[in-house]
Design an enzyme around this catalytic site. Structure first.
Site, PDB file in Angstrom:
ATOM      1  N   VAL A 119       0.834  -1.204   0.000  1.00  0.00           N
ATOM      2  CA  VAL A 119       0.000   0.000   0.000  1.00  0.00           C
ATOM      3  C   VAL A 119       0.868   1.253   0.000  1.00  0.00           C
ATOM      4  O   VAL A 119       0.906   2.020  -0.953  1.00  0.00           O
ATOM      5  CB  VAL A 119      -0.967   0.009   1.207  1.00  0.00           C
ATOM      6  CG1 VAL A 119      -1.706   1.346   1.293  1.00  0.00           C
ATOM      7  CG2 VAL A 119      -1.965  -1.139   1.092  1.00  0.00           C
ATOM      8  N   CYS A 120       1.606   1.457   1.083  1.00  0.00           N
ATOM      9  CA  CYS A 120       2.315   2.724   1.282  1.00  0.00           C
ATOM     10  C   CYS A 120       3.451   2.926   0.286  1.00  0.00           C
ATOM     11  O   CYS A 120       3.717   4.059  -0.134  1.00  0.00           O
ATOM     12  CB  CYS A 120       2.843   2.801   2.716  1.00  0.00           C
ATOM     13  SG  CYS A 120       1.532   2.633   3.934  1.00  0.00           S
ATOM     14  N   ALA A 121       4.127   1.845  -0.101  1.00  0.00           N
ATOM     15  CA  ALA A 121       5.148   1.943  -1.151  1.00  0.00           C
ATOM     16  C   ALA A 121       4.527   1.784  -2.531  1.00  0.00           C
ATOM     17  O   ALA A 121       4.827   2.534  -3.457  1.00  0.00           O
ATOM     18  CB  ALA A 121       6.234   0.903  -0.936  1.00  0.00           C
TER      19      ALA A 121
END
Length: 207
Positions: A119-121
């Site tokens: 998600v965040c990357a």
């Protein structure tokens, strides 16, 4: 897309920027694919070496004061003077301040690392691809919460054209030449003092 995979244009000190996403204490507690110590080491090493190589660095958190807590202290210490942009959006690129900070670097090759990997990357890395950037993800400076999430995230990023690598390889690609004065500090930042020692041995035999 096929041309992107066929043509190798290396990362350099002049074309690359680093984007660190959501390396926060609360998210760190859920990581299962790396130990906390190993992940902290890798992220801090990436940040320190990127500073030595003078890469622009963008750092962001999500829901810092409500859900996920602050950036872990060792990373904050490694990035003195760099403002950490806190946001509410899941995809970091959806925050106009983060997007503007990335665009302001003027770099077209973006190295991402984040918790969680899928998600965040992955989300901002895939968004960058759609906007004409080249995206790289330092997999071992990112972490996630299960093996299923890790494998699904890697597959989805590959399908989108994100280049996956480890942080050390990306940094050495940017370093390019071991004769550079930055070589020793870069290897030292990555906790590879043996590389410096080998250079010292070679220098001694060369006399």
């Amino acid at each position: 897309m096929s041309d992107q995979f066929m043509t190798y244009t290396p990362l350099t000190q002049d074309n690359a920027a680093l984007v660190l996403v959501d390396h926060q204490v609360g998210l760190m507690t859920g990581v299962r694919d790396y130990s906390t110590g190993e992940l902290k080491h890798n992220v801090v090493a990436l940040a320190k070496a990127a500073r030595i190589l003078k890469l622009p660095i963008v750092v962001t958190t999500t829901a810092r004061d409500s859900m996920w807590g602050p950036t872990f202290p060792e990373l904050v210490e490694a990035l003195p003077g760099i403002q950490i942009i806190d946001r509410s959006s899941v995809n970091a690129w959806d925050d106009h301040r983060v997007a503007a900070a990335i665009e302001a670097t003027g770099r077209r090759k973006l190295i991402f690392a984040g918790i969680s990997l899928e998600v965040c990357a992955a989300f901002p890395a895939m968004t960058a691809i759609s906007k004409g950037y080249e995206s790289y993800v330092a997999v071992d400076a990112s972490g996630t919460f299960s093996e299923t999430k890790r494998q699904a995230g890697l597959l989805r990023m590959q399908q989108a054209g994100v280049i996956l690598s480890d942080y050390g390889t990306l940094l050495v690609e940017i370093l390019k030449d071991n004769a550079r004065p930055e070589a020793g500090p870069v290897y030292g930042a990555m906790d590879m003092p043996w590389a410096v020692l080998v250079g010292q041995v070679a220098k001694a035999y060369g006399k």
